[in-house]
Design an enzyme around this catalytic site. Structure first.
Site, PDB file in Angstrom:
ATOM      1  N   SER A 103      -3.213  -8.855  -3.589  1.00  0.00           N
ATOM      2  CA  SER A 103      -2.152  -7.993  -2.568  1.00  0.00           C
ATOM      3  C   SER A 103      -1.971  -6.787  -2.330  1.00  0.00           C
ATOM      4  CB  SER A 103      -0.740  -9.628  -2.926  1.00  0.00           C
ATOM      5  OG  SER A 103      -0.526  -8.628  -4.207  1.00  0.00           O
ATOM      6  N   ASP A 104      -1.457  -6.478  -1.157  1.00  0.00           N
ATOM      7  CA  ASP A 104      -0.744  -5.783  -1.000  1.00  0.00           C
ATOM      8  C   ASP A 104       0.286  -5.723  -1.768  1.00  0.00           C
ATOM      9  OD1 ASP A 104      -0.046  -3.304   0.165  1.00  0.00           O
ATOM     10  OD2 ASP A 104      -0.280  -3.550   2.155  1.00  0.00           O
ATOM     11  N   TRP A 105       0.226  -4.783  -2.141  1.00  0.00           N
ATOM     12  CA  TRP A 105       1.853  -4.275  -2.503  1.00  0.00           C
ATOM     13  C   TRP A 105       3.175  -4.957  -2.541  1.00  0.00           C
ATOM     14  CZ3 TRP A 105      -1.989  -3.426  -4.048  1.00  0.00           C
ATOM     15  CH2 TRP A 105      -2.637  -2.203  -5.735  1.00  0.00           C
TER      16      TRP A 105
END
Ligand code: BGC
Length: 733
Positions: free
Chosen positions: A221-223
């Site tokens: 996932s993106d952060w």
């Protein structure tokens, strides 16, 4: 049994669940005695490994928007190798990049980090980047999957995009890079896509990515982009970053215990994580030393190859060392070489234009002219600049977008340069001296003010060596050869998204596939500088277009060749572009689309034959009825030349589609569709007039078949029509 399977089998449910979130901000979870941890760090255009509250020194290469102007897959491959080497030297196993989101609006704050408005150019550059990084045993992570095209509301905005637009534009920039270069990782975007967060979007992470494209790597996932842990695992998300997230791990354990998530589903994800970690660990090299001097040299070359010469009236460029030069503009001193946010590299060395000129013993008078901290006109700086310019023969003015205007986290609010720069330009141009403008920016700017500039060189966000490259280009040590990877519209208002970008809450991509030049060409709008445009200090001539056939089936490949000659008297490089235009499409399509390109090096007077091949995708559009790529049977024009609006060579080819859509004829179908099926107009006419004795000469070709009953004067009943439709369907089987 593979080693990864053995490890999987040795893990408890709790251990498996723990692997689905990070150990901390940058690392995967390790499990004592069973599995080690690997480290991820930001890219894309340089390593940003956080350490002691800062980032380790690393080479800052030109950002993606810049390097895309090189159209050079070999060059970006070399940059990828260098990135991989710096990762090895810093014990980093995955570097987070490249970003391949399409430039839907020139205002997107992260455009400097993305390649292009065109999916083919973007995916080819991404592929080169990934292959280069991974050739060193380090993983690349293509991002942000998908439709992360604005920074405003980026954590929750819902991008509403129709299926065809998604496939042809927004997914297409990922597709070839994923299939061909096989990145170790893909990062799911923050935003929602058609109602579901990308990190829990099964259509995106499983149906398209794994089932359709055959992706076998890890989705991270993106952060902070992951939401519901169980939904994420089910959709195909493997690792939520950053970590740890004990509550998410516990939710996964519960879900397995209560049968909401099967162990098989969890195992699939965990196995991918184990395989990734094993790969990363196997490639570690103790005490690796990267050749930072060579990387800096590569950064110089990359900035040279990516700069775009936009204008060069009267060949004012290249300059001569003996010219009396006034160097004006704060960017000469504070070079703008990258953008803000997670991609911001702690560069190993950054020189400015003053030093780069001094190093070459070139004399000049410098005046700052304006401030970059704000837009206010500073009268003292203006008069200093005018005085310096008055004493010179040539004015070189360094303009651009200040660092504060381009960053992750927000979108630009204007396409204009700050007023203090434009006003100073106007003042200086009143002096009537030759004016060279050097631009430092990560995206297009409005250029109405630039009429009085003789030459304009766009350096974009050129990385740590941009100043050295710029001086080489200005004085003819290097010949400009970059071409724009995006259209520079005349003004923001002309952009298809101008009235709505950025939207909060829901972003409706109503312009469909008409992004960038696809829009400007369809609307026949004038632009400032077209997609694919860029000048050189030499000139090139295109000739002798040859197309290997006149009539092919969609399964065949087509060879297109032509000649390019350097007609000037210095060596140079030309980027040859090939566009395909369907003459009679069955759906609304862009006038023409980029389907091939090649960068070639030519000595003065030298001529080379360039060959490109086209396959089915060169002609296809994404058909929402069959959920597949389809080709219309029609004639296609093949255009070849120097930019999307300078295409001197044209040829044609008829492509025959093999499409047999059995559901094609229903009583609602049109009488016939010229392009999309093998039943010819003649066959249909024969059926209707000879077999059914109907006079159809007066009927419009797009009449639904059901209407024939009414027009038949009682000769055709609904039953007969049904039989007729069945017969048609038999014939196209
Ligand atoms: C960015 C990513 C980046 C990540 C880690 C996010 O905010 O969108 O591109 O890789 O942070 O820094």
């Amino acid at each position: 049994m593979t080693k990864a399977m053995e490890i999987l089998n040795s893990l408890t449910l709790e251990e498996k669940a723990s692997l689905t979130s990070g150990k901390d901000c940058w690392r995967t979870v390790d499990i004592d005695g069973k599995l080690a941890s690997i480290m991820m760090s930001d890219g894309p255009h340089g390593l940003r490994k956080e350490e002691n509250g800062g980032a380790v020194p690393a080479t800052c290469f030109p950002s993606s928007a810049t390097i895309a102007n090189s159209w050079d897959e070999d060059l970006i491959y070399k940059i990828g190798e260098a990135l991989g080497e710096e990762c090895l030297a810093n014990d980093v196993q995955v570097i987070l990049g490249p970003g391949v989101n399409i430039k839907r609006s020139p205002l997107c704050g992260r455009n400097f980090e993305y390649f292009s408005e065109d999916p083919l150019l973007a995916t080819k550059m991404a592929s080169g980047h990934i292959r280069g990084v991974q050739s060193k045993g380090v993983g690349a992570c293509i991002k942000h999957f998908a439709a992360n095209n604005q920074e405003t509301d980026r954590f929750s905005v819902n991008a509403i995009i129709d299926e065809r637009t998604l496939r042809e534009i927004y997914l297409s920039s990922f597709e070839e890079a994923v299939k061909e270069a096989k990145p170790w990782m893909i990062m799911s975007a923050y935003n929602k896509l058609n109602g579901d967060y990308c990190s829990e979007n099964k259509y995106l992470l499983t149906d398209v990515l794994r089932d359709d494209w055959g992706y076998e790597g890890v989705v991270v996932s993106d952060w902070g982009a992951a939401n519901e842990p169980v939904d994420g695992v089910k959709a195909g998300l493997d690792i939520r970053m950053p970590g740890p997230v004990p509550s998410a791990n516990a939710a996964i354990v519960e879900a397995v215990k209560f049968g909401e998530l099967s162990m098989e589903e969890l195992n699939k994800n965990v196995l991918r994580i184990i395989e990734l970690v094993e790969k990363g660990i196997a490639s570690k090299v103790a005490d690796y030393e990267a050749d930072m001097t060579a990387h800096n040299e590569l950064a110089v070359k990359a900035a040279e190859e990516s700069a775009v010469l936009l204008k060069n009236n009267n060949n004012v460029l290249p300059l001569d060392k003996s010219d009396k030069i006034a160097l004006i503009g704060a960017f000469a001193e504070q070079v703008r070489y990258q953008g803000g946010g997670s991609s911001c590299v702690n560069a190993t060395e950054v020189s400015n234009l003053l030093q780069a000129l001094d190093d070459k013993n070139i004399t000049y008078t410098y005046a700052k002219g304006f401030k970059t901290e704000d837009d206010l006109i500073d009268d003292n700086l203006v008069s200093e600049a005018v005085t310096a310019a008055e004493k010179s023969d040539i004015i070189v003015m360094c303009m651009g977008l200040p660092f504060r205007m381009e960053s992750e986290g927000f979108d630009r609010w204007t396409m204009s340069l700050p007023i203090n720069q434009i006003e100073l330009f106007n003042k200086l141009s009143e002096l009537g001296k030759p004016m060279v403008v050097v631009l430092f920016q990560g995206s297009p700017v409005e250029m109405e003010w630039s009429k009085n500039a003789d030459s304009i060189l766009a350096m974009y966000t050129g990385g740590q060596a941009v100043a050295k490259a710029c001086v080489n280009l200005l004085f003819g040590g290097a010949n400009p050869c970059g071409k724009l990877s995006e259209t520079w519209g005349l003004k923001l208002e002309n952009n298809p998204t101008a009235l709505s970008f950025p939207e909060k809450g829901t972003a409706s991509y109503v312009e469909g596939v008409y992004v960038g030049y696809r829009y400007y060409d369809k609307k026949k709008l004038d632009v400032m500088y077209p997609f694919g445009y860029g000048l050189s200090y030499t000139t090139f001539e295109y000739s002798d277009l040859k197309i290997s056939a006149t009539d092919i089936s969609e399964c065949d490949t087509l060879e297109v060749s032509f000649k390019v000659k350097n007609t000037g008297d210095i060596a140079g490089k030309e980027i040859a572009e090939l566009y395909v235009e369907p003459t009679y499409p069955s759906v609304s399509r862009p006038v023409r689309e980029l389907k091939g390109f090649k960068k070639i090096s030519l000595e003065p007077g030298e001529e080379k034959t360039v060959t490109m091949t086209l396959d089915k995708r060169g002609f296809a559009y994404y058909d929402v009825e069959t959920h597949d790529w389809q080709v219309d049977t029609t004639v296609y024009k093949i255009h070849v030349g120097a930019s999307s609006r300078n295409l001197p060579l044209v040829g044609s080819i008829k492509v025959n589609s093999s499409r047999t859509n059995k559901a094609f004829f229903t009583t609602d179908s049109r009488v016939y569709e010229l392009n999309a099926n093998p039943v010819s107009k003649e066959t249909l006419n024969k059926l209707l007039t000879e077999d059914l004795k109907l006079d159809i000469s007066a009927l419009s070709i797009d009449l639904p078949l059901s209407k024939l009953v009414g027009f038949s004067g009682g000769k055709l009943s609904v039953d007969m029509l049904d039989r007729f439709v069945s017969e048609l369907n038999e014939r196209i089987k």
